[in-house]
Structures are given as structure tokens and as C-alpha cells.
Design a protein around this motif. Structure first.
Motif, PDB file in Angstrom:
ATOM      1  N   PHE A  13      48.136  42.045 -12.041  1.00  0.00           N
ATOM      2  CA  PHE A  13      47.949  41.098 -13.142  1.00  0.00           C
ATOM      3  C   PHE A  13      46.472  41.074 -13.499  1.00  0.00           C
ATOM      4  O   PHE A  13      45.624  41.163 -12.608  1.00  0.00           O
ATOM      5  CB  PHE A  13      48.376  39.692 -12.727  1.00  0.00           C
ATOM      6  CG  PHE A  13      49.845  39.556 -12.454  1.00  0.00           C
ATOM      7  CD1 PHE A  13      50.769  39.546 -13.497  1.00  0.00           C
ATOM      8  CD2 PHE A  13      50.310  39.420 -11.159  1.00  0.00           C
ATOM      9  CE1 PHE A  13      52.125  39.418 -13.241  1.00  0.00           C
ATOM     10  CE2 PHE A  13      51.664  39.289 -10.896  1.00  0.00           C
ATOM     11  CZ  PHE A  13      52.571  39.285 -11.939  1.00  0.00           C
ATOM     12  N   LYS A  15      43.248  39.132 -14.462  1.00  0.00           N
ATOM     13  CA  LYS A  15      42.841  37.768 -14.179  1.00  0.00           C
ATOM     14  C   LYS A  15      41.445  37.521 -14.728  1.00  0.00           C
ATOM     15  O   LYS A  15      40.464  37.998 -14.166  1.00  0.00           O
ATOM     16  CB  LYS A  15      42.901  37.493 -12.676  1.00  0.00           C
ATOM     17  CG  LYS A  15      43.263  36.047 -12.413  1.00  0.00           C
ATOM     18  CD  LYS A  15      43.907  35.876 -11.073  1.00  0.00           C
ATOM     19  CE  LYS A  15      44.956  34.775 -11.106  1.00  0.00           C
ATOM     20  NZ  LYS A  15      45.472  34.473  -9.789  1.00  0.00           N
ATOM     21  N   VAL A  21      44.431  41.308 -10.245  1.00  0.00           N
ATOM     22  CA  VAL A  21      44.991  40.918  -8.953  1.00  0.00           C
ATOM     23  C   VAL A  21      46.050  41.955  -8.597  1.00  0.00           C
ATOM     24  O   VAL A  21      46.924  42.229  -9.412  1.00  0.00           O
ATOM     25  CB  VAL A  21      45.691  39.547  -9.047  1.00  0.00           C
ATOM     26  CG1 VAL A  21      46.262  39.162  -7.686  1.00  0.00           C
ATOM     27  CG2 VAL A  21      44.754  38.489  -9.560  1.00  0.00           C
ATOM     28  N   ASN A  43      51.110  31.878   0.783  1.00  0.00           N
ATOM     29  CA  ASN A  43      50.952  31.662  -0.656  1.00  0.00           C
ATOM     30  C   ASN A  43      50.193  32.827  -1.283  1.00  0.00           C
ATOM     31  O   ASN A  43      49.193  33.285  -0.739  1.00  0.00           O
ATOM     32  CB  ASN A  43      50.156  30.372  -0.929  1.00  0.00           C
ATOM     33  CG  ASN A  43      50.936  29.126  -0.558  1.00  0.00           C
ATOM     34  OD1 ASN A  43      50.459  28.302   0.197  1.00  0.00           O
ATOM     35  ND2 ASN A  43      52.137  29.005  -1.065  1.00  0.00           N
ATOM     36  N   GLY A  44      50.695  33.284  -2.426  1.00  0.00           N
ATOM     37  CA  GLY A  44      49.988  34.320  -3.169  1.00  0.00           C
ATOM     38  C   GLY A  44      50.150  35.721  -2.618  1.00  0.00           C
ATOM     39  O   GLY A  44      49.504  36.658  -3.099  1.00  0.00           O
ATOM     40  N   SER A  45      51.024  35.924  -1.647  1.00  0.00           N
ATOM     41  CA  SER A  45      51.161  37.256  -1.046  1.00  0.00           C
ATOM     42  C   SER A  45      51.995  38.201  -1.918  1.00  0.00           C
ATOM     43  O   SER A  45      52.012  39.403  -1.681  1.00  0.00           O
ATOM     44  CB  SER A  45      51.749  37.152   0.361  1.00  0.00           C
ATOM     45  OG  SER A  45      52.959  36.431   0.345  1.00  0.00           O
ATOM     46  N   GLY A  46      52.701  37.651  -2.915  1.00  0.00           N
ATOM     47  CA  GLY A  46      53.454  38.513  -3.837  1.00  0.00           C
ATOM     48  C   GLY A  46      54.967  38.348  -3.791  1.00  0.00           C
ATOM     49  O   GLY A  46      55.694  39.087  -4.449  1.00  0.00           O
ATOM     50  N   LYS A  47      55.445  37.358  -3.051  1.00  0.00           N
ATOM     51  CA  LYS A  47      56.896  37.173  -2.861  1.00  0.00           C
ATOM     52  C   LYS A  47      57.633  36.964  -4.181  1.00  0.00           C
ATOM     53  O   LYS A  47      58.626  37.639  -4.465  1.00  0.00           O
ATOM     54  CB  LYS A  47      57.171  35.968  -1.927  1.00  0.00           C
ATOM     55  CG  LYS A  47      56.540  36.067  -0.561  1.00  0.00           C
ATOM     56  CD  LYS A  47      56.895  34.877   0.311  1.00  0.00           C
ATOM     57  CE  LYS A  47      56.384  33.536  -0.201  1.00  0.00           C
ATOM     58  NZ  LYS A  47      54.917  33.420  -0.263  1.00  0.00           N
ATOM     59  N   SER A  48      57.162  36.013  -4.974  1.00  0.00           N
ATOM     60  CA  SER A  48      57.883  35.710  -6.219  1.00  0.00           C
ATOM     61  C   SER A  48      57.791  36.862  -7.202  1.00  0.00           C
ATOM     62  O   SER A  48      58.747  37.142  -7.933  1.00  0.00           O
ATOM     63  CB  SER A  48      57.319  34.434  -6.864  1.00  0.00           C
ATOM     64  OG  SER A  48      57.521  33.335  -6.018  1.00  0.00           O
ATOM     65  N   THR A  49      56.662  37.536  -7.218  1.00  0.00           N
ATOM     66  CA  THR A  49      56.506  38.703  -8.086  1.00  0.00           C
ATOM     67  C   THR A  49      57.556  39.753  -7.725  1.00  0.00           C
ATOM     68  O   THR A  49      58.210  40.322  -8.604  1.00  0.00           O
ATOM     69  CB  THR A  49      55.083  39.290  -7.935  1.00  0.00           C
ATOM     70  OG1 THR A  49      54.133  38.266  -8.241  1.00  0.00           O
ATOM     71  CG2 THR A  49      54.863  40.466  -8.857  1.00  0.00           C
ATOM     72  N   GLU A 166      62.416  31.154  -2.082  1.00  0.00           N
ATOM     73  CA  GLU A 166      62.139  29.921  -1.346  1.00  0.00           C
ATOM     74  C   GLU A 166      63.205  28.849  -1.572  1.00  0.00           C
ATOM     75  O   GLU A 166      62.918  27.766  -2.077  1.00  0.00           O
ATOM     76  CB  GLU A 166      60.765  29.375  -1.739  1.00  0.00           C
ATOM     77  CG  GLU A 166      59.701  30.412  -1.460  1.00  0.00           C
ATOM     78  CD  GLU A 166      58.330  29.817  -1.247  1.00  0.00           C
ATOM     79  OE1 GLU A 166      58.278  28.665  -0.768  1.00  0.00           O
ATOM     80  OE2 GLU A 166      57.348  30.487  -1.543  1.00  0.00           O
ATOM     81  N   HIS A 199      58.612  30.612   3.387  1.00  0.00           N
ATOM     82  CA  HIS A 199      57.385  30.293   4.123  1.00  0.00           C
ATOM     83  C   HIS A 199      57.731  29.969   5.559  1.00  0.00           C
ATOM     84  O   HIS A 199      56.849  29.783   6.380  1.00  0.00           O
ATOM     85  CB  HIS A 199      56.790  28.981   3.585  1.00  0.00           C
ATOM     86  CG  HIS A 199      55.939  29.164   2.394  1.00  0.00           C
ATOM     87  ND1 HIS A 199      55.812  28.194   1.439  1.00  0.00           N
ATOM     88  CD2 HIS A 199      55.152  30.183   2.008  1.00  0.00           C
ATOM     89  CE1 HIS A 199      54.985  28.630   0.512  1.00  0.00           C
ATOM     90  NE2 HIS A 199      54.578  29.821   0.833  1.00  0.00           N
TER      91      HIS A 199
HETATM   92  N1  LIG Z   1      51.983  35.828 -14.386  1.00  0.00           N
HETATM   93  C1  LIG Z   1      50.910  35.998 -13.610  1.00  0.00           C
HETATM   94  N2  LIG Z   1      49.688  36.175 -14.156  1.00  0.00           N
HETATM   95  C2  LIG Z   1      48.585  36.376 -13.401  1.00  0.00           C
HETATM   96  N3  LIG Z   1      48.608  36.411 -12.062  1.00  0.00           N
HETATM   97  C3  LIG Z   1      49.789  36.233 -11.450  1.00  0.00           C
HETATM   98  C4  LIG Z   1      50.999  36.011 -12.188  1.00  0.00           C
HETATM   99  N4  LIG Z   1      52.026  35.861 -11.310  1.00  0.00           N
HETATM  100  C5  LIG Z   1      51.479  35.976 -10.081  1.00  0.00           C
HETATM  101  N5  LIG Z   1      50.144  36.207 -10.152  1.00  0.00           N
HETATM  102  C6  LIG Z   1      49.224  36.432  -9.014  1.00  0.00           C
HETATM  103  O1  LIG Z   1      49.801  37.411  -8.181  1.00  0.00           O
HETATM  104  C7  LIG Z   1      49.648  37.076  -6.807  1.00  0.00           C
HETATM  105  C8  LIG Z   1      51.013  36.947  -6.147  1.00  0.00           C
HETATM  106  O2  LIG Z   1      51.677  35.807  -6.682  1.00  0.00           O
HETATM  107  P1  LIG Z   1      53.164  35.381  -6.249  1.00  0.00           P
HETATM  108  O3  LIG Z   1      53.534  34.218  -7.088  1.00  0.00           O
HETATM  109  O4  LIG Z   1      54.028  36.572  -6.303  1.00  0.00           O
HETATM  110  O5  LIG Z   1      52.932  34.950  -4.736  1.00  0.00           O
HETATM  111  P2  LIG Z   1      53.932  34.156  -3.757  1.00  0.00           P
HETATM  112  O6  LIG Z   1      53.920  34.912  -2.475  1.00  0.00           O
HETATM  113  O7  LIG Z   1      55.227  33.935  -4.425  1.00  0.00           O
HETATM  114  O8  LIG Z   1      53.174  32.758  -3.523  1.00  0.00           O
HETATM  115  P3  LIG Z   1      53.786  31.299  -3.217  1.00  0.00           P
HETATM  116  O9  LIG Z   1      54.096  31.294  -1.763  1.00  0.00           O
HETATM  117  O10 LIG Z   1      52.663  30.387  -3.538  1.00  0.00           O
HETATM  118  O11 LIG Z   1      54.983  31.107  -4.091  1.00  0.00           O
HETATM  119  C9  LIG Z   1      48.815  35.796  -6.790  1.00  0.00           C
HETATM  120  O12 LIG Z   1      47.468  36.150  -6.635  1.00  0.00           O
HETATM  121  C10 LIG Z   1      49.080  35.200  -8.147  1.00  0.00           C
HETATM  122  O13 LIG Z   1      47.989  34.412  -8.550  1.00  0.00           O
END
Ligand SMILES: Nc1ncnc2c1ncn2[C@@H]1O[C@H](COP(=O)(O)OP(=O)(O)OP(=O)(O)O)[C@@H](O)[C@H]1O
Ligand SMILES: [Mg+2]
Length: 262
Positions: A13, A15, A21, A43-49, A166, A199
Motif C-alpha cells: 500500500f 502510505k 507499506v 496488529n498490522g501484520s497483514g491478516k486482514s489484507t 477475527e 490474535h
Molecule cells: N487500504 C489500506 N491502505 C493503506 N494501508 C493499508 C490498507 N490496508 C492495510 N494497510 C496497511 O497494511 C498493513 C497490514 O494491515 P492489515 O489490516 O492487513 O493488518 P492486520 O494483521 O489485519 O491488523 P489487525 O490485527 O490490527 O487487524 C498495515 O501496516 C496497514 O496499515
């Protein structure tokens, strides 16, 4: 055939002015049909992505993702028929009640109203959604209650591959347990493949056949919870998943769930 196969997946992404990122950086994994596979990471490790790419909501920059053989980019429509994603930002008709929302979904799938209503009531009661809430507009429900409705909706018409981002975050311990039981039961009854993020180390340990530990967009360890724990256990004492995380990343596991809820 794999229920899910991921090869060389990358996603970045942009930023601000600071550049990019690397949300996912070379992910590879395979999930067998009927498996419960967990992605564990801070948090932020990329799971939701990762989940959103599998769900065809985001396009990968590189690599290949297939759901029961179908490519999530080129055959996205086919993939959408096979999956259902539950996330904390689930979409509902806010003015309609939990029951109405579920019945609406059931109708799209051709489930007869009476059968759907009975099954929905069962699910609500098992998940501990207070009966007086079942007929109230969704917008009057707490976040945890809305999450239960989202989970119930997924279980009313189980997909081939269930994506749970989650599912238990923010739920009280008893509701967590109930959701975990439902996931195990669903796999048992329908053979559903489940790909979930969490988590919660204990949750991964309890319900997942295999887990991948994600850190800064990379998989730093993958295996059965027992094998991962055996890798770091010393003197025959059973290691916790927290210790596994520390051993593979050199970092303390920080669970931000409590701060998120504030
Ligand atoms: N649409 C977006 N635009 C810019 N950066 C993004 C976007 N979506 C995710 N990121 C960045 O990508 C990285 C991974 O985000 P992601 O949401 O996948 O993490 P996560 O493991 O799901 O975190 P959490 O446990 O907080 O849900 C983070 O640094 C986040 O800031
Ligand atoms: Mg997330």
C-alpha cells in the motif's frame, strides 16, 4: 485439490509521502478441504489484507491465489460463490432486525422462510444473543451483538470456504467459546474449510489444525500448533503459543485487543 492455495503473494500500500507499506511479502500456503487453518499475527501484520485478497475484495500485486482451483483475480465470480467472509465491519440493513437480516440472506439462497427462522433462532440462542434483541433494529445492537449476527448469518448457509477475520475479537469469554464450538461443529457436520485470523493464541491452539504465524507481511512459522510448540519447548515442558511467537520473531507477543476495544 486444495481448498485454498497461495503462492508468492505480495501486496503493498502507498502510505503518504513516506512511501509504501509491504502488507504481504511473499506469502505461500495451502489449505486442504475440511481443514481449519489459522493465521496468527499481531496488529498490522497483514491478516486482514490476506483475507480480503482471498475474498476477492483486494487485488494482489504479485502471486497467485486459488480457491478450489479458481483464480481469485480471473475467476472472481466463481470464487465468490464458494466463500463467505465474516469480518468485524460486517454489512447489514441497519434498520432491519437480526432476524430480518438473516431471513433476507436465506431467501437469496433459496432456504424456505420457516426453516431459516427456526435455524436462525437456534443460532442466536446458542451465541447468546438476548431474545429481546432478535427483533430490534441492528443499529441498536452493541458491536459484539452485531458480530454474533454476522457469525449466525455465515452459519445459516455455510459456504465451501469460510473466511473469518477475527471472529471472536471483542466477544466475552463465554461467547468466544460458543463461536469456537460452532466452527468445530460446522466442520464436523458439513466438512466446511475454515480460514480464520486471530490474535488469540489459545484460540489458535484449541481449534486450528494448522497455523501460520504472520509478522510484518511474512510467514515466520507454519505447522500444527503441537509441532510449533514442540519446536520451542525445553526440558519437556509444553511451550505456549506466545513462546513460539517470541522464538520465531524475537519479539514479545503484544495483544492489543484490549486497547482496541476502548
Ligand atoms: N487500504 C489500506 N491502505 C493503506 N494501508 C493499508 C490498507 N490496508 C492495510 N494497510 C496497511 O497494511 C498493513 C497490514 O494491515 P492489515 O489490516 O492487513 O493488518 P492486520 O494483521 O489485519 O491488523 P489487525 O490485527 O490490527 O487487524 C498495515 O501496516 C496497514 O496499515
Ligand atoms: Mg485485521
Amino acid at each position: 485439490m486444495d481448498a485454498l492455495s497461495i503462492k508468492g503473494l505480495k501486496k503493498r500500500f502507498l502510505k503518504g509521502r513516506k512511501g509504501e507499506v509491504r502488507a504481504l511479502w511473499g506469502i505461500g500456503l495451502r489449505v486442504a478441504p475440511g481443514e481449519i487453518y489459522g493465521v496468527l499475527g499481531p496488529n498490522g501484520s497483514g491478516k486482514s489484507t490476506l483475507v480480503r485478497i482471498v475474498a476477492t475484495l483486494l487485488l494482489p500485486d504479485a502471486g497467485e491465489v486459488r480457491v478450489f482451483g479458481y483464480d481469485v483475480v480471473r475467476e472472481a465470480r466463481k470464487v465468490r460463490e464458494l466463500i463467505h467472509r465474516v469480518s468485524t465491519e460486517a454489512a447489514f440493513f441497519k434498520k432491519l432486525s437480526p432476524m430480518e437480516n438473516l431471513l433476507y440472506g436465506a431467501r437469496l439462497y433459496g432456504i424456505p422462510g420457516r426453516i431459516a427462522a427456526r435455524r436462525a433462532r437456534e443460532l442466536f440462542s446458542r451465541l447468546g444473543l438476548p431474545p429481546e434483541r432478535v427483533g430490534k433494529p441492528m443499529e441498536q445492537l452493541s458491536r459484539g451483538q452485531q458480530q454474533k449476527v454476522a457469525i449466525a448469518r455465515a452459519f445459516l448457509h455455510p459456504p465451501r470456504l469460510l473466511l473469518l477475520d477475527e471472529p471472536t475479537t471483542g466477544l466475552d469469554p463465554r461467547s468466544k467459546r460458543e463461536v469456537q464450538e460452532l466452527i468445530l461443529e460446522l466442520r464436523e457436520r458439513e466438512g466446511t474449510t475454515v480460514f480464520l485470523t486471530t490474535h488469540d493464541m489459545d484460540e489458535a491452539d484449541r481449534i486450528c489444525d494448522r497455523v501460520a504465524i504472520l509478522d510484518e507481511g511474512r510467514i515466520v512459522a507454519q505447522g500444527t500448533p503441537a509441532a510449533l510448540k514442540a519446536r520451542v519447548s525445553r526440558d519437556g515442558a509444553e511451550a505456549t503459543m506466545e513462546e513460539v511467537f517470541f522464538a520465531v520473531t524475537g519479539k514479545e507477543w503484544r495483544d492489543d485487543e484490549s486497547t482496541e476495544a476502548v
